[in-house]
Scaffold this motif. Structure first.
Motif, short mmCIF file in Angstrom:
data_model
loop_
_atom_site.label_atom_id
_atom_site.label_comp_id
_atom_site.label_asym_id
_atom_site.label_seq_id
_atom_site.Cartn_x
_atom_site.Cartn_y
_atom_site.Cartn_z
N THR B 77 -30.46 -9.84 11.61
CA THR B 77 -31.86 -10.06 10.92
C THR B 77 -32.90 -10.09 11.96
OG1 THR B 77 -31.60 -12.67 10.91
CG2 THR B 77 -30.67 -11.20 8.88
N PHE B 78 -32.83 -10.52 13.22
CA PHE B 78 -33.95 -10.59 14.09
C PHE B 78 -33.84 -9.80 15.35
CE2 PHE B 78 -31.03 -14.13 15.18
CZ PHE B 78 -30.78 -13.89 16.46
N ALA B 79 -32.63 -9.25 15.59
CA ALA B 79 -32.50 -8.53 16.67
C ALA B 79 -33.16 -7.17 16.86
CB ALA B 79 -31.12 -8.20 16.98
N ALA B 80 -33.90 -6.93 17.74
CA ALA B 80 -34.69 -5.68 18.18
C ALA B 80 -33.72 -4.61 18.13
CB ALA B 80 -35.49 -5.89 19.43
N ASP B 81 -32.65 -4.85 18.89
CA ASP B 81 -31.57 -3.81 18.95
C ASP B 81 -30.13 -4.53 18.93
OD1 ASP B 81 -30.18 -1.43 19.03
OD2 ASP B 81 -30.92 -0.69 20.92
N PHE B 82 -29.08 -4.25 18.33
CA PHE B 82 -27.93 -4.75 18.35
C PHE B 82 -26.74 -3.72 18.26
CE2 PHE B 82 -24.81 -8.26 16.74
CZ PHE B 82 -24.93 -8.97 18.02
N GLN B 83 -26.05 -3.36 19.12
CA GLN B 83 -25.06 -2.23 19.06
C GLN B 83 -23.79 -2.94 19.30
OE1 GLN B 83 -26.06 0.90 21.64
NE2 GLN B 83 -28.24 1.08 21.06
N ASP B 84 -22.85 -2.50 18.16
CA ASP B 84 -21.50 -2.94 18.45
C ASP B 84 -21.48 -4.53 18.97
OD1 ASP B 84 -20.82 -0.74 17.80
OD2 ASP B 84 -20.84 0.41 19.82
N GLY B 85 -22.19 -5.51 18.33
CA GLY B 85 -22.03 -6.88 18.99
C GLY B 85 -22.69 -7.35 20.10
N TYR B 86 -23.17 -6.26 20.70
CA TYR B 86 -23.88 -6.28 22.07
C TYR B 86 -25.54 -6.23 21.93
CZ TYR B 86 -19.66 -6.44 24.26
OH TYR B 86 -18.17 -6.66 24.69
N PHE B 87 -26.17 -6.63 22.82
CA PHE B 87 -27.68 -6.55 23.10
C PHE B 87 -27.54 -5.56 24.16
CE2 PHE B 87 -27.69 -10.70 21.39
CZ PHE B 87 -28.96 -10.66 20.39
N PRO B 88 -28.09 -4.35 24.01
CA PRO B 88 -28.15 -3.35 25.13
C PRO B 88 -29.51 -3.29 25.71
CG PRO B 88 -28.73 -2.40 22.63
CD PRO B 88 -28.54 -3.73 22.54
N VAL B 89 -29.20 -3.06 26.98
CA VAL B 89 -30.40 -2.81 27.82
C VAL B 89 -30.34 -1.86 28.81
CG1 VAL B 89 -31.16 -5.58 28.03
CG2 VAL B 89 -29.24 -4.63 29.60
N PRO B 90 -31.46 -1.42 29.40
CA PRO B 90 -31.26 -0.13 30.56
C PRO B 90 -30.20 -0.50 31.44
CG PRO B 90 -33.51 -0.71 29.91
CD PRO B 90 -32.88 -1.66 29.38
N ARG B 91 -29.48 0.46 31.77
CA ARG B 91 -28.37 0.02 32.78
C ARG B 91 -28.69 -0.59 34.00
NH1 ARG B 91 -23.17 1.46 33.23
NH2 ARG B 91 -22.27 1.55 35.55
N ILE B 92 -27.87 -1.58 34.25
CA ILE B 92 -28.30 -2.50 35.64
C ILE B 92 -26.95 -2.60 36.27
CG2 ILE B 92 -30.39 -3.91 34.74
CD1 ILE B 92 -28.17 -5.97 33.65
N LEU B 93 -27.23 -3.08 37.43
CA LEU B 93 -26.13 -3.27 38.34
C LEU B 93 -26.22 -4.63 38.71
CD1 LEU B 93 -26.47 -0.08 40.37
CD2 LEU B 93 -24.55 -0.59 38.75
N GLY B 94 -24.91 -5.39 39.42
CA GLY B 94 -25.00 -6.74 39.89
C GLY B 94 -24.86 -7.84 38.76
N ASP B 95 -24.89 -9.08 39.24
CA ASP B 95 -24.66 -10.12 38.49
C ASP B 95 -26.00 -10.71 38.11
OD1 ASP B 95 -25.21 -11.31 40.69
OD2 ASP B 95 -23.64 -12.75 40.38
N GLY B 96 -27.00 -10.46 38.37
CA GLY B 96 -28.57 -10.84 38.25
C GLY B 96 -28.76 -12.02 38.62
N SER B 97 -28.21 -12.83 39.74
CA SER B 97 -28.50 -14.01 40.30
C SER B 97 -29.97 -14.01 40.87
CB SER B 97 -27.37 -14.60 41.10
OG SER B 97 -26.88 -13.50 41.81
N GLY B 98 -30.89 -13.13 40.27
CA GLY B 98 -32.05 -13.07 40.54
C GLY B 98 -32.41 -12.00 41.52
N GLY B 99 -33.55 -11.39 41.18
CA GLY B 99 -34.19 -10.55 42.26
C GLY B 99 -33.79 -9.26 42.30
N GLU B 100 -32.56 -8.75 41.56
CA GLU B 100 -32.21 -7.42 42.01
C GLU B 100 -32.71 -6.37 40.94
OE1 GLU B 100 -27.94 -7.97 41.36
OE2 GLU B 100 -28.10 -9.80 42.51
N TYR B 101 -34.08 -6.22 41.36
CA TYR B 101 -34.93 -5.21 40.64
C TYR B 101 -35.04 -4.07 41.24
CZ TYR B 101 -35.74 -9.80 38.56
OH TYR B 101 -35.94 -10.97 38.24
N LYS B 102 -34.08 -3.39 41.80
CA LYS B 102 -34.26 -1.84 42.53
C LYS B 102 -34.52 -0.89 41.50
CE LYS B 102 -32.64 -3.27 46.84
NZ LYS B 102 -31.67 -3.10 47.97
#
Lengths: 484, 102, 484
Positions: B77-102
């Motif tokens: 009811t509030f999600a901007a996009d919700f696909q198969d139970g997930y929130f999709p985002v543009p493909r990313i790499l790594g675990d996200g512990s900060g700063g990996e914005y290549k």
């Protein structure tokens, strides 16, 4: 070339609290994605964090077990960075008022015991998980189930001098956390994660040079950790020989370990280091930890696995292997000690608990904490075996029934008539002895005095301490008398 | 007062873009505000704590008991996009512990 | 039946309780007022949305009253600022970035009021994310001052003040971080109240500056404020910064004997820098206090000169972090025209946030970043500590602090919108109460020669909501009797 390896570790441990750090969603591994989320852990507008009591208690417990000083007042701070698995755009963590500081952990090394100093232990929340499917969509998928799981971050001084020492240190942390029952420390599932900072001190021309520090991530097993650190040593040596880069002019690099290639690769250079803009979390008040709580928790820590292991070897004469198994869990070691109390052969008890109790728990999927059989029942069972009433094979049957029903071993032996001797050879022996010792009665019977059989049966029962099966014994006796 | 390097680095942290012609006005406004903040330097804060307020004791914190989470239907009811139970985002790499914005 | 629209919540409650009017008639009357204004050439633009189903809810309320199952606020309307969440209703904080967001939960304050039967009738306009002092920084365009539509309402809760002052709602919820309820109340000629920090739960109030945010109430009658606070206040387990206060006996307010009460008028907020016409109203208000036997005195509190600087460091710092969650990943605006994560973030936020919000996010990140933290954020927090001490010292000797609510009377739309600093300075009189967590009320105390409203502000001791509201009630009674 003379050099020294310098390693410090940052260990993250997921706590086994029932709920998440700042909301009442269930804290559990895996499950259907995004089914354990709420306004707080999804970072909805207007949501506020509410601190889980148990997280603070566990942190204090862990800190005391690592010989830390517990803060009288501790505070949460926001660590700001944006990433899809971090729904609020900041992580609630601790910065300048961590819950515990200044501890140590002793490890065994080739050169004997060594103390690794612990700088600090602090609480923070875990992030969600980004799933990368090769589905050609160009998308990653975020699951927030893990988001908000309480973590302890334990930071050591760079006191370790080899990959082996680093592994021992992390194993030591794992042993204690598991022993206290606050984490299951499963590296594959990520409930224990370790980042290692490693560099070399190289001695050349009477000078010491320090190579750039690598922060190595993605080490998902102890084996991976050993290999990653060994690889780093080799790599840094080679780099030094080739470029003579030092910490002074290069700083710190983040490198990720690849288990498949056995190599580490650069993830982030120093200049990309994030500015986390820490500031006190305004949604939470500082938390006061009373001396009382610290004292009470200190009593709960008690003797830790390493000390317990040693004591089990010296006090009970256990083998190192058995001692390690029993000392790994507080509940299990308590169970063993209660069962061994007042019994002369602790080694036997230990092996019984490890094999039989352990096997039973395994099959039933229970933990020792959930095991309701009083340890005294194990002791009693051993005594019954020792007195020859039942064989150790029969004892296993008794145990199986006892573990399920909770009846005492004596009751079970009686109910199942396990104490009666029905073995024909054994009974024939009794008959032979009694007949030999009482020739008069044998003669009387053969003369037709039937009552003599009663006397002889009485002797058999006396000889077998009442355990001979009367029906079978009587049949054998009659047979032997008639065949005489 | 705010050079391009600082301006760009703060914009990067803020995940905002200020385009060419707005940039100078933006910089001017920020500089004006920052220079107004100098009024604080007249206050002596040597040895002053920056008190975070009164503390709370552990007993007043939340008891570790599970409560219901959102059903997936609510998220939709509030999600901007919700696909198969997930929130999709543009493909990313790594675990996200900060700063990996290549 | 007199005209309904224009009556206070308390009067309407009396009529409803006596059965002289139905909830449906009440809701219809306010809706009619709203709709007729919308047809005017320059509508006030107070409501962003008037709920379609408000009349249905009124019918249910009337049924509940008949059935005797009604709460104490059954069927009474209230307008709600667009940053206070109501379950299943949209909430946008006056921003493009929250377009499409429907809240899955209610704020604690709204939930408590609704549990007593109140009917939220609509969402009111505001400066985007409550950042602004004029209600011009809204994606829906500015609200207009009912006293003169060429003038600003004040902000950020401009919509709430406009609907109350124009009889489109008897009472409205607003929110404060630095005066956002009191300032528009003063500009529109209503009472506006900000409780002590912690009296009302912040759960479900979209965060701006968490260490100061507080829901407030706007109405033409102080008793309405007391009624709402009496129902909505008190500890909330979803907000650890809420306090265990009991204001259940706050309503109805009694007249206050002001005789002998010492009241401090800060020199810094009464002389230089204060508009002449505002000064005249202040002097008249002070003479009324004297006529009641109170003792207003001018007192110097030098730190009041630094509050704007302090506030515009601390609030943006917290805001920069609080607004990091608007990233296009989970809810609200999502610009996926780019090809990577950075694009999603930057495009969504650049498009979704207005200029003032961008300035504050920038400022906040600036004052928190490495190298500037100590000079700005830390310094501001230290001065804030000193300010609290100074104000609490004054409030030991004096019962209340009196000052104008705004240094200037309402000004024309568009005059300060491009000059952020001069806009910020409008907050100089209100901010200290937020920084020091104190309760404060703005009282409609007079008008300028042009007939524009001017408010006076009474600030009280921590949790003395009762004192300042009774003082306000005393003024209200005098005004309604038409005494001089």
């Amino acid at each position: 070339m003379k050099y020294e390896v310098v390693i410090g570790c940052e260990v993250h441990v997921q706590l086994l609290t029932k709920t998440k750090a700042f909301c009442s969603c269930e804290n559990r591994f895996g499950g259907i994605p995004n089914t354990r989320v709420c306004p707080v852990c999804l970072g909805l507008p207007g949501a506020l964090p509410v601190v889980n009591q148990k997280m603070i208690e566990d942190a204090v417990l862990a800190g005391l077990a690592l010989n830390c000083k517990v803060a009288a007042v501790t505070r949460f701070d926001r660590k700001n960075y944006m990433y899809p698995d971090l729904p609020k755009g900041y992580q609630i963590s601790q910065y300048d008022m961590p819950v515990c500081t200044g501890g140590k952990l002793d490890i065994e090394t080739e050169g004997g015991k060594k103390s690794i100093r612990i700088i600090r232990l602090h609480m923070e929340e875990d992030a969600g998980k980004n799933l990368h499917l090769e589905d050609g969509s160009g998308l990653s998928y975020v699951d927030f189930n893990r988001c908000g799981t309480p973590l302890l971050e334990i930071v050591s001084e760079p006191d370790m001098r080899s990959p082996l020492e680093a592994v021992s240190y992390v194993q030591g942390i794992r042993e204690i956390m598991k022993y206290l029952g606050i984490s299951d420390c499963n590296m594959e599932e990520g409930s224990l994660r370790c980042d290692a900072n490693i560099n070399l001190w190289i001695y050349e021309d009477d000078k010491r040079y320090e190579t750039p520090i690598s922060e190595v991530k993605n080490m998902n097993s102890f084996k991976a950790m050993r290999n990653a650190l060994k690889y780093e040593i080799k790599r840094q040596l080679a780099e030094w020989q080739e470029k003579h880069l030092s910490l002074m002019n290069t700083g710190k690099v983040t490198r990720g370990y690849n288990d498949k290639t056995g190599e580490t690769v650069v993830q982030r250079e120093k200049e990309e280091e994030a500015d986390y803009r820490y500031f006190p979390e305004p949604d939470l008040k500082p938390i006061v930890i009373t001396k009382n709580l610290v004292a009470e928790t200190g009593r709960r820590v008690g003797e830790l696995p390493a000390a317990k292991r040693k004591r089990f070897v010296s006090q009970y004469g256990l083998r190192k292997g058995s001692a390690s198994v029993l000392a790994a869990s507080k509940a299990l070691s308590d169970y063993f000690e209660a069962a061994a109390k007042g019994y002369g052969e602790p080694v036997k008890i230990a092996s019984w608990i490890i094999t039989e109790v352990g096997g039973y728990l395994n099959t039933e999927g229970l933990t020792i904490e959930e095991f309701s059989l009083p340890p005294e029942n194990i002791t009693r069972l051993m005594e019954i075996v020792d007195s020859g009433i039942i064989s150790s094979k029969i004892a296993k049957k008794v145990f199986a029934r006892m573990a399920g029903s909770g009846e005492s071993p004596d009751t079970i032996v009686k109910k199942l008539k396990l104490n009666q001797i029905t073995d024909r050879d054994k009974l024939e022996e009794f008959v032979a002895v009694v007949m030999k010792e009482n020739p008069q009665s044998v003669a009387d019977f053969r003369k037709g005095k039937d009552h003599a059989i009663k006397f002889l049966m009485g002797r058999i029962m006396m000889l077998s301490k009442g355990r001979a099966n009367p029906q079978v014994s009587a049949a054998i006796l009659k047979e032997k008398l008639n065949n005489g | 007062m705010i050079d391009d390097k600082v301006l760009n680095s703060i914009l990067y942290m803020s995940k905002l873009k200020v385009s060419g012609e707005e940039k100078e006005n933006f910089r001017k406004q920020i500089e004006e505000i920052l220079s107004y903040f100098k009024v604080l330097t007249s206050v002596d804060t040597e040895n002053v704590e920056s008190a975070a307020g009164e503390g709370v004791s552990i007993e007043d914190l939340r008891v570790d008991e599970i409560k219901d989470s959102f059903p997936l239907a609510i998220i939709k009811t509030f999600a901007a996009d919700f696909q198969d139970g997930y929130f999709p985002v543009p493909r990313i790499l790594g675990d996200g512990s900060g700063g990996e914005y290549k | 039946m007199d005209q309904i629209a224009g009556k206070s919540l308390t009067e309407l409650k009396r009529l409803l309780d006596r059965g002289e009017v139905s909830a449906l008639e009440i809701i219809k009357a306010f809706k009619e007022q709203y709709e007729s204004d919308r047809k005017k050439p320059a509508p006030l633009n107070g409501y962003i949305e008037f709920f379609n189903d408000a009349e249905e809810l009124a019918v249910k309320a009337d049924e509940a009253r008949k059935a005797g199952t009604s709460g104490i606020l059954e069927g009474l309307p209230i307008a709600v600022k667009d940053n206070i969440l109501i379950s299943s209703r949209k909430a946008t904080c006056g921003s493009a970035i929250l377009q499409g967001f429907t809240s899955p939960y209610s704020s604690t304050v709204v939930e408590r009021l609704m549990n007593e039967g109140i009917i939220p009738v609509g969402r009111t306009n505001m400066d985007e994310f409550a950042m602004g002092s004029t209600c011009e920084y809204s994606v829906y365009g500015p609200s207009k001052n009912p006293a003169n539509r060429e003038y600003v309402t004040g902000g950020s809760s401009g919509g709430s003040a406009a609907v109350v002052a124009s009889g489109q709602a008897p009472c409205a919820l607003g929110s404060e971080t630095g005066g956002s309820v009191r300032l528009p109340a003063s500009f529109c000629g209503t009472y506006g109240f900000k409780p002590t920090y912690g009296s009302l739960s912040r759960y479900g109030l979209v965060a701006f500056g968490s260490s100061m945010d507080q829901i407030g109430v706007i109405s033409g009658d102080p008793d309405d404020i007391a009624l709402v606070i009496s129902v909505a206040s008190g500890f909330d387990s979803n907000d650890l910064t809420s306090e265990d206060v009991d204001f259940s006996a706050l309503f109805p307010l009694k007249r206050m004997r002001l005789k002998g009460k010492k009241i401090a008028i800060p020199e810094e907020l009464s002389g230089e820098g204060i508009d002449k016409e505002v000064g005249i109203v202040l002097e008249r208000f002070a003479s009324w206090l004297r006529s009641e036997g109170a003792c207003p005195e001018t007192v110097s509190m030098p730190l009041l000169k630094t509050t704007v600087a302090m506030y515009y460091i601390i609030a943006p710092a917290e805001a920069s972090s609080n607004l990091a969650r608007y990233d296009g990943v989970r809810y609200g605006l999502r610009d996926i025209t780019g090809n990577n994560l950075e694009d999603l973030y930057v495009r969504t936020r650049t498009e979704g946030f207005g200029d003032e919000v961008k300035r504050r996010i920038f400022l906040g990140n600036y004052v928190l970043s490495a190298g500037y933290y100590d000079a700005y954020y830390k310094k501001a927090m230290q001065v804030r500590y000193l300010l609290k001490k100074e104000l609490n010292r004054v409030l030991k000797e004096y019962e209340y602090i009196l000052s104008p609510t705004s240094p200037v009377p309402p000004f024309k739309l568009g005059t300060k919108i491009d000059n952020p600093l001069s806009m910020y300075l409008t907050d100089i009189c209100t901010i200290f109460a937020n920084l020091a967590l104190l309760p404060a009320v703005s009282i409609p105390a007079g008008t300028t020669s042009k007939g524009l409203p001017v408010g006076m502000q009474l600030t009280g001791r921590m949790f003395d909501e009762k004192g300042i509201l009774r003082a306000a009630k005393t003024w209200f009674l005098k005004e309604s009797r038409g005494e001089v």
